[in-house]
Design a protein around this motif. Structure first.
Motif, PDB file in Angstrom:
ATOM      1  N   MET A 126      36.971  47.411  48.461  1.00  0.00           N
ATOM      2  CA  MET A 126      37.273  45.926  48.241  1.00  0.00           C
ATOM      3  C   MET A 126      35.984  45.176  48.028  1.00  0.00           C
ATOM      4  SD  MET A 126      40.948  44.797  49.993  1.00  0.00           S
ATOM      5  CE  MET A 126      40.226  45.145  51.876  1.00  0.00           C
ATOM      6  N   SER A 182      34.503  43.719  44.229  1.00  0.00           N
ATOM      7  CA  SER A 182      34.610  42.004  44.404  1.00  0.00           C
ATOM      8  C   SER A 182      33.779  41.595  43.296  1.00  0.00           C
ATOM      9  CB  SER A 182      34.050  41.613  45.480  1.00  0.00           C
ATOM     10  OG  SER A 182      34.953  41.867  46.820  1.00  0.00           O
ATOM     11  N   ALA A 226      46.011  42.552  41.848  1.00  0.00           N
ATOM     12  CA  ALA A 226      45.619  42.952  43.212  1.00  0.00           C
ATOM     13  C   ALA A 226      44.064  42.784  43.052  1.00  0.00           C
ATOM     14  CB  ALA A 226      45.842  44.656  43.169  1.00  0.00           C
ATOM     15  N   SER A 267      42.903  40.598  46.670  1.00  0.00           N
ATOM     16  CA  SER A 267      41.875  41.362  47.758  1.00  0.00           C
ATOM     17  C   SER A 267      40.935  40.556  47.988  1.00  0.00           C
ATOM     18  CB  SER A 267      41.782  42.712  47.197  1.00  0.00           C
ATOM     19  OG  SER A 267      40.667  42.533  46.140  1.00  0.00           O
ATOM     20  N   GLU A 268      40.076  40.063  46.811  1.00  0.00           N
ATOM     21  CA  GLU A 268      39.012  39.026  46.979  1.00  0.00           C
ATOM     22  C   GLU A 268      39.189  37.825  47.825  1.00  0.00           C
ATOM     23  OE1 GLU A 268      37.415  37.846  43.337  1.00  0.00           O
ATOM     24  OE2 GLU A 268      36.924  39.764  42.601  1.00  0.00           O
ATOM     25  N   ILE A 281      39.779  39.211  51.655  1.00  0.00           N
ATOM     26  CA  ILE A 281      38.660  39.568  52.188  1.00  0.00           C
ATOM     27  C   ILE A 281      37.466  38.066  52.379  1.00  0.00           C
ATOM     28  CG2 ILE A 281      37.163  39.998  50.331  1.00  0.00           C
ATOM     29  CD1 ILE A 281      36.422  42.554  51.924  1.00  0.00           C
TER      30      ILE A 281
END
Length: 267
Positions: free
Chosen positions: A33, A37, A188, A192-193, A196
């Motif tokens: 991830m 990014s 997605a 995810s960014e 995190i």
């Protein structure tokens, strides 16, 4: 039947061996991830990493310095309470220099020496109290250096992570509009960014808040200890001056001239 069960167990063992451990899978997923990014999320993560390193450096250095100060303060107090003269304490005070109590002692002792040479009652006790307060304030200010940076990191780290979260949501909606369909593949990367960077902000902020609160409590203890020692030193000076015996003035010895001495009677 036995051969069938044996064959099934063999295949199950092979499948279990082929599945990676949970920790390895999770760590590889996090690394993937971060690698995938975008530039904004990556910049946020780098900024949070630098803030975390700086905050941990401040916390560890302050914790180590306060530990040395506590140790030297205990040793200095033992030496001070065992000694019967301020001059003896003044000669060995530099051995306990990391202790903030040494600064308080030096300021009061110097002011006492300026007033009446370190003997008798001080002519101006208020000046001694002011010297003790000044020394305590200067020592506490020195120990509080860089604490504002720690408080700033603890306050702004969640907002930096929140900025990464908002940017990730924007990226997710942009991907959704570009794809033209509500699919998981489209949203997605942005989600995810967002997740995190949120987690990174919390990881940086929580230790900084805990460290700031703990260090602030220990600094308050140091300030109270310096105030108590200043009052103890002033009491010791006054008590020593009051119990010092003062010699009454001796009358002058009468002197006689040679012709005034009484003559002996001759027999």
């Amino acid at each position: 039947m036995v051969w069938t069960l044996a064959l099934a167990l063999h295949f199950l063992q092979e499948d279990a061996a082929s599945v990676p451990p949970a920790n390895t899978a999770s760590s590889s997923a996090i690394a993937e991830m971060i690698h995938n990014s975008g530039p904004v999320a990556f910049a946020v993560l780098v900024l949070l990493l630098l803030a975390s390193i700086f905050s941990w450096t401040i916390m560890l250095s302050k914790w180590s310095g306060l530990g040395r100060a506590d140790k030297q303060s205990k040793r200095f107090l033992r030496a001070f309470r065992k000694s019967s003269r301020l001059s003896e304490v003044a000669t060995v005070a530099e051995q306990f220099r990391p202790s903030p109590l040494v600064s308080v002692f030096n300021e009061i002792h110097d002011e006492y020496q300026r007033q009446n040479g370190g003997r008798g009652l001080p002519r101006n006790p208020i000046a001694l109290e002011r010297a003790a307060a000044t020394a305590s304030s200067e020592s506490l200010t020195l120990m509080e250096s860089r604490m504002t940076w720690l408080a700033t990191i603890a306050a702004i780290a969640p907002f930096i992570g929140l900025f990464g979260t908002v940017w990730g949501i924007i990226d997710a909606f942009h991907g959704l509009g570009t794809a033209g369909a509500a699919t998981l593949r489209a949203v997605a990367p942005g989600i995810s960014e967002a997740l995190i960077t949120t987690a990174a902000g919390l990881v940086v902020a929580v230790p900084a808040v805990i460290g700031y609160n703990q260090l602030t409590a220990r600094l308050r203890e140091q300030g109270a200890r310096m105030d108590d020692f200043g009052r103890e030193l002033l009491n010791a000076i006054e008590n020593a001056a009051m119990v010092t015996p003062t010699q009454p003035p001796q009358p002058p010895t009468p002197t006689y001239a040679a012709e005034e001495l009484p003559r002996r009677r001759a027999f």
